[in-house]
Design a protein around this motif. Structure first.
Motif, mmCIF file in Angstrom:
data_model
loop_
_atom_site.group_PDB
_atom_site.id
_atom_site.type_symbol
_atom_site.label_atom_id
_atom_site.label_comp_id
_atom_site.label_asym_id
_atom_site.label_seq_id
_atom_site.Cartn_x
_atom_site.Cartn_y
_atom_site.Cartn_z
ATOM 1 N N UNK A 132 0.869 -1.174 0.000
ATOM 2 C CA UNK A 132 0.000 0.000 0.000
ATOM 3 C C UNK A 132 0.909 1.229 0.000
ATOM 4 N N UNK A 133 0.610 2.158 -0.914
ATOM 5 C CA UNK A 133 1.415 3.373 -1.051
ATOM 6 C C UNK A 133 0.494 4.586 -1.169
ATOM 7 N N UNK A 134 1.090 5.766 -1.174
ATOM 8 C CA UNK A 134 0.368 7.012 -1.428
ATOM 9 C C UNK A 134 1.114 7.795 -2.489
ATOM 10 N N UNK A 135 0.345 8.492 -3.346
ATOM 11 C CA UNK A 135 0.962 9.341 -4.353
ATOM 12 C C UNK A 135 1.436 10.646 -3.717
ATOM 13 N N UNK A 136 1.844 11.600 -4.520
ATOM 14 C CA UNK A 136 2.431 12.846 -4.016
ATOM 15 C C UNK A 136 1.457 13.731 -3.250
ATOM 16 N N UNK A 137 0.154 13.430 -3.312
ATOM 17 C CA UNK A 137 -0.834 14.184 -2.536
ATOM 18 C C UNK A 137 -1.570 13.294 -1.527
ATOM 19 N N UNK A 138 -1.068 12.095 -1.312
ATOM 20 C CA UNK A 138 -1.652 11.232 -0.284
ATOM 21 C C UNK A 138 -2.746 10.305 -0.744
ATOM 22 N N UNK A 139 -3.005 10.210 -2.037
ATOM 23 C CA UNK A 139 -4.004 9.263 -2.547
ATOM 24 C C UNK A 139 -3.428 7.855 -2.476
ATOM 25 N N UNK A 140 -4.163 6.948 -1.832
ATOM 26 C CA UNK A 140 -3.689 5.583 -1.705
ATOM 27 C C UNK A 140 -3.758 4.826 -3.020
ATOM 28 N N UNK A 141 -2.786 3.939 -3.212
ATOM 29 C CA UNK A 141 -2.815 2.985 -4.312
ATOM 30 C C UNK A 141 -2.024 1.771 -3.854
ATOM 31 N N UNK A 142 -2.198 0.668 -4.566
ATOM 32 C CA UNK A 142 -1.498 -0.560 -4.211
ATOM 33 C C UNK A 142 -0.573 -0.993 -5.330
ATOM 34 N N UNK A 143 0.612 -1.423 -4.947
ATOM 35 C CA UNK A 143 1.462 -2.172 -5.880
ATOM 36 C C UNK A 143 1.033 -3.613 -5.705
#
Length: 144
Positions: A132-143
């Motif tokens: 689980x990660x976040x982009x440069x503005x904190x939007x979550x996404x998953x690898x």
């Protein structure tokens, strides 16, 4: 009733171009050409009223297969967990240590782009591992 085959994913954000360029790097997407009457997107942006300048940006899959991503400026910041998120499919078909190594390598690349690592979810009886990660503005996404 016909089924819809094309869709766009829209992100609410504070800095549309910054977030769009991050996702271009993550996914191998590109910025589409500016409208016909303009040489660059900056020229187009300057033609807008001041309150609309910098308010939107987009990126597209150069192969034409993936959905268009659209980024729109909103006044409020992100305050809760996303209800929808992207799964960036880098480990498809891989299992065990090979999958983890692939996920970790991509995680390292994305950290250099400004992403934030949140959590490693280790494989269980139902799901394979993902990060689980976040982009440069904190939007979550998953690898995944």
């Amino acid at each position: 009733m016909a089924s819809i085959k094309q869709f766009q994913v829209t992100f609410d954000c504070a800095e549309p171009e910054r977030v769009a360029r991050f996702w271009c790097e993550v996914l191998g997407y590109v910025v589409p050409p500016p409208p016909e009457a303009f040489a660059t997107w900056d020229d187009f942006d300057r033609s807008l009223p001041p309150e609309q300048q910098g308010s939107a940006f987009a990126c597209i899959d150069p192969s034409g297969i993936g959905p268009r991503l659209f980024f729109q400026r909103v006044p409020e910041g992100k305050v809760v967990k996303n209800r929808v998120h992207l799964d960036v499919r880098v480990g498809t078909g891989l299992v065990g240590q090979e999958r983890l190594a692939t996920l970790e390598a991509e995680c390292t690349r994305l950290l250099a782009l400004g992403a934030l690592r949140v959590q490693l979810l280790v494989a269980d009886d139902v799901n394979e591992s993902c990060i689980v990660m976040q982009d440069v503005e904190g939007n979550e996404f998953c690898l995944d």
